[in-house]
Design an enzyme around this catalytic site. Structure first.
Site, mmCIF file in Angstrom:
data_model
loop_
_atom_site.group_PDB
_atom_site.id
_atom_site.type_symbol
_atom_site.label_atom_id
_atom_site.label_comp_id
_atom_site.label_asym_id
_atom_site.label_seq_id
_atom_site.Cartn_x
_atom_site.Cartn_y
_atom_site.Cartn_z
ATOM 1 N N HIS A 259 47.510 31.217 47.929
ATOM 2 C CA HIS A 259 48.641 31.222 47.206
ATOM 3 C C HIS A 259 49.067 29.666 46.760
ATOM 4 C CE1 HIS A 259 52.870 31.700 45.793
ATOM 5 N NE2 HIS A 259 52.648 32.922 45.682
ATOM 6 N N ASP B 250 50.270 40.636 48.267
ATOM 7 C CA ASP B 250 49.726 41.756 47.827
ATOM 8 C C ASP B 250 48.628 42.238 48.533
ATOM 9 O OD1 ASP B 250 50.727 41.745 45.013
ATOM 10 O OD2 ASP B 250 49.705 40.023 44.283
HETATM 11 N N1 ACO Z 1 39.228 33.583 48.314
HETATM 12 C C1 ACO Z 1 38.425 32.499 48.704
HETATM 13 N N2 ACO Z 1 38.623 31.069 48.384
HETATM 14 C C2 ACO Z 1 39.980 30.917 47.919
HETATM 15 C C3 ACO Z 1 40.886 32.021 47.683
HETATM 16 C C4 ACO Z 1 40.618 33.279 47.784
HETATM 17 N N3 ACO Z 1 41.378 34.146 47.771
HETATM 18 N N4 ACO Z 1 41.806 31.472 47.067
HETATM 19 C C5 ACO Z 1 41.842 30.136 47.153
HETATM 20 N N5 ACO Z 1 40.421 29.824 47.395
HETATM 21 C C6 ACO Z 1 39.716 28.506 47.802
HETATM 22 C C7 ACO Z 1 39.321 28.061 46.433
HETATM 23 O O1 ACO Z 1 38.150 28.463 46.229
HETATM 24 C C8 ACO Z 1 39.498 26.663 46.631
HETATM 25 O O2 ACO Z 1 38.604 26.044 47.339
HETATM 26 P P1 ACO Z 1 37.774 24.718 47.022
HETATM 27 O O3 ACO Z 1 38.671 23.532 47.160
HETATM 28 O O4 ACO Z 1 36.684 24.582 48.035
HETATM 29 O O5 ACO Z 1 37.268 24.876 45.750
HETATM 30 C C9 ACO Z 1 40.826 26.423 47.431
HETATM 31 O O6 ACO Z 1 40.769 27.499 48.321
HETATM 32 C C10 ACO Z 1 42.026 26.047 46.844
HETATM 33 O O7 ACO Z 1 42.323 27.359 45.729
HETATM 34 P P2 ACO Z 1 42.838 26.976 44.338
HETATM 35 O O8 ACO Z 1 42.112 28.141 43.620
HETATM 36 O O9 ACO Z 1 42.579 25.761 43.937
HETATM 37 O O10 ACO Z 1 43.879 27.568 44.496
HETATM 38 P P3 ACO Z 1 45.302 27.866 43.320
HETATM 39 O O11 ACO Z 1 46.672 27.341 43.879
HETATM 40 O O12 ACO Z 1 44.661 27.435 42.041
HETATM 41 O O13 ACO Z 1 45.197 29.393 43.140
HETATM 42 C C11 ACO Z 1 45.688 31.763 43.814
HETATM 43 C C12 ACO Z 1 46.209 30.453 44.014
HETATM 44 C C13 ACO Z 1 45.285 31.844 42.280
HETATM 45 C C14 ACO Z 1 46.634 32.766 44.321
HETATM 46 C C15 ACO Z 1 44.448 31.856 44.570
HETATM 47 O O14 ACO Z 1 44.596 31.525 46.131
HETATM 48 C C16 ACO Z 1 43.595 33.438 44.371
HETATM 49 O O15 ACO Z 1 42.976 33.399 43.309
HETATM 50 N N6 ACO Z 1 43.627 34.264 45.398
HETATM 51 C C17 ACO Z 1 43.390 35.506 45.091
HETATM 52 C C18 ACO Z 1 44.138 36.314 43.925
HETATM 53 C C19 ACO Z 1 45.300 36.570 44.624
HETATM 54 O O16 ACO Z 1 45.444 37.292 45.551
HETATM 55 N N7 ACO Z 1 46.501 36.404 43.855
HETATM 56 C C20 ACO Z 1 47.988 36.963 44.117
HETATM 57 C C21 ACO Z 1 48.694 35.562 44.356
HETATM 58 S S1 ACO Z 1 50.423 36.167 44.918
HETATM 59 C C22 ACO Z 1 50.870 36.772 43.501
HETATM 60 O O17 ACO Z 1 50.600 36.249 42.384
HETATM 61 C C23 ACO Z 1 51.993 37.653 43.724
#
Ligand code: ACO
Length: 424
Positions: A302, A359
């Site tokens: 998140h 979620d």
């Molecule tokens: N699975 C694996 N790795 C992940 C995940 C994940 N779900 N989420 C983040 N990471 C990793 C990224 O690859 C990144 O790693 P790195 O620094 O080595 O490149 C690091 O964690 C930081 O991630 P970001 O993508 O920069 O985080 P951001 O804040 O931009 O994204 C998000 C947040 C979009 C929610 C992301 O965690 C994600 O895609 N999660 C899966 C989708 C999801 O569950 N969305 C629902 C969110 S809650 C809502 O909207 C109601």
């Protein structure tokens, strides 16, 4: 900490601190461009506060969520969704008389114009109900105003109309997808009861309500009611900042919510769990794929929470109770529990502070209630509706409000002269 000073060559710019009542303060950089000729760069708005808001507070490090000051845990345990919707919209919990009026006013709008129903009939069978919901909310505005700008004196009317109509529209999108007749809402039924019966009932027989399902859905709607400046709420605000009315702004929010990185993740989680089951390679193989960046662990991570999402903790308790009570054993729940445990104990997820978000477990409950995966994000939208409207109203009432218009850093071609077609 007080104001900050930014120096840029000979320019010394004082950045006043905008104080929060809780959480991060902000530095006011509105004069930066005019004074320095330069702008800021913040992909995904990770460090940018776009507004002041008094609706929802999140402390992502501590896993805290409060609506209008009330902790989410207390609201989920003690309040109803209608009380929470009123709280989010108007700032205070309603007394009995206010709640009664609110319910009646909303019930006055749950019956939609018969012509609006035709919109659903013109969509193909098996249409995804999420874009249909957005289209229906857009259409709703055409049944209200001929002028595209909303009458500012009737904001409560618009609020009641949206709150009343959206569950009906959501249920009709579902009924269209499965080819069943659309049922009328009943004044005698509660908000959640009406939605459940319009989704699962048929005209030929009375609908047998299940109190456990009604209560669980009410709690899930509470958990989704608002979440400050998330992608869909920011969309609602941005669209509304142009002066667009609350209906079309909310419809834009529905579209923003549909993406798998936002509300669409609840559908993606269930598909992921089903994939792990089908694949037969087990949780460990899937987690390895995630670490190799061949897959994403949906329902994890998140932008704000760097701790357990407090909503996920509440959903998990309900998922466990409902699924075990109903089926005794649920294979997808078992996969989810093992997946969570494996991820939380793995350095990859620990180092990145990746925890389950709201979620991760909701889809399992929605499925146990009988909803197909396509409807999961629609359920999220019904819950988020009061939040979207509250933010639209808060922004419209803010005298300092301006149209939202981000800057960019241009990285395209330098000026060049036109080349005629025969010389290219
Ligand atoms: N699975 C694996 N790795 C992940 C995940 C994940 N779900 N989420 C983040 N990471 C990793 C990224 O690859 C990144 O790693 P790195 O620094 O080595 O490149 C690091 O964690 C930081 O991630 P970001 O993508 O920069 O985080 P951001 O804040 O931009 O994204 C998000 C947040 C979009 C929610 C992301 O965690 C994600 O895609 N999660 C899966 C989708 C999801 O569950 N969305 C629902 C969110 S809650 C809502 O909207 C109601």
């Amino acid at each position: 900490m007080g104001n900050a000073v930014f120096t840029h060559g000979a320019v010394r710019l004082e950045l006043p601190m905008v104080r929060a009542t809780a959480g991060n303060n902000g530095y006011d950089i509105t004069k930066l461009l005019a004074r320095t000729g330069e702008t800021t760069y913040d992909i995904g708005f990770g460090s940018t506060a776009a507004c002041k808001s008094a609706i929802t507070f999140i402390d992502g490090e501590a896993g805290v969520l409060r609506y209008r000051g009330y902790p989410i845990e207390q609201l989920a345990e003690k309040a109803s969704f209608m009380e929470v919707a009123y709280l989010v919209l108007y700032g205070e919990l309603p007394n009995a008389e206010q709640l009664d009026y609110f319910n009646c006013a909303i019930n006055g709008y749950h019956l939609i114009d018969e012509r609006l129903k035709e919109m659903f009939r013109s969509a193909p069978r098996r249409s995804h109900p999420m874009p249909l919901l957005a289209a229906a909310i857009n259409s709703l505005s055409t049944f209200v105003y001929t002028n595209p700008l909303i009458d500012p004196t009737d904001l409560d009317g618009a609020t009641h109309r949206l709150m009343g109509a959206v569950p009906t529209l959501a249920a009709y999108g579902y009924k269209n997808s499965i080819g069943q007749p659309m049922l009328y809402p009943l004044d005698s039924e509660s908000y959640v009861e009406n939605f459940i019966r319009m989704s699962f009932g048929v005209p030929s027989r009375p609908y047998p309500f299940d109190e456990e399902i009604i209560k669980a859905l009410d709690v899930l709607l509470i958990l989704h009611a608002d979440h400050e400046q998330n992608c869909s709420t920011s969309t609602v605000r941005l669209v509304g900042s142009s002066g667009a009315n609350v209906y079309v702004s909310v419809a834009a929010g529905v579209n923003a919510l549909s993406g798998p990185l936002h509300g669409g993740a609840n559908q993606a989680v269930l598909e992921m769990l089903a994939h792990i089951k089908r694949d037969g390679g087990g949780v460990n193989r899937f987690v390895e794929k995630v670490k190799q960046r061949e897959a994403k662990l949906m329902g994890f991570g998140h932008r704000i929470y760097k701790n357990y999402d407090p909503r996920a903790a509440i959903v998990k308790q309900h998922a466990d109770a409902i699924l075990r009570h109903r089926t005794g054993h649920d294979e997808l729940l078992d996969i989810a529990l093992t997946l969570e445990d494996t991820a939380l104990n793995d350095p990859y997820f620990q180092e990145r502070k990746l925890y389950p978000n709201v979620d991760f477990y909701t889809g399992l409950i929605y499925q146990a209630m009988g909803f197909p995966v396509d409807m999961f994000t629609v359920l999220f939208a019904i819950g988020r509706l009061p939040g979207w409207i509250a933010h639209w109203r808060e922004q419209a009432a803010d005298p300092t409000m301006k149209i939202g218009r981000p800057r960019q850093i241009y990285v395209g071609q330098a000026k060049r002269d036109f080349v005629p077609l025969d010389q290219r």
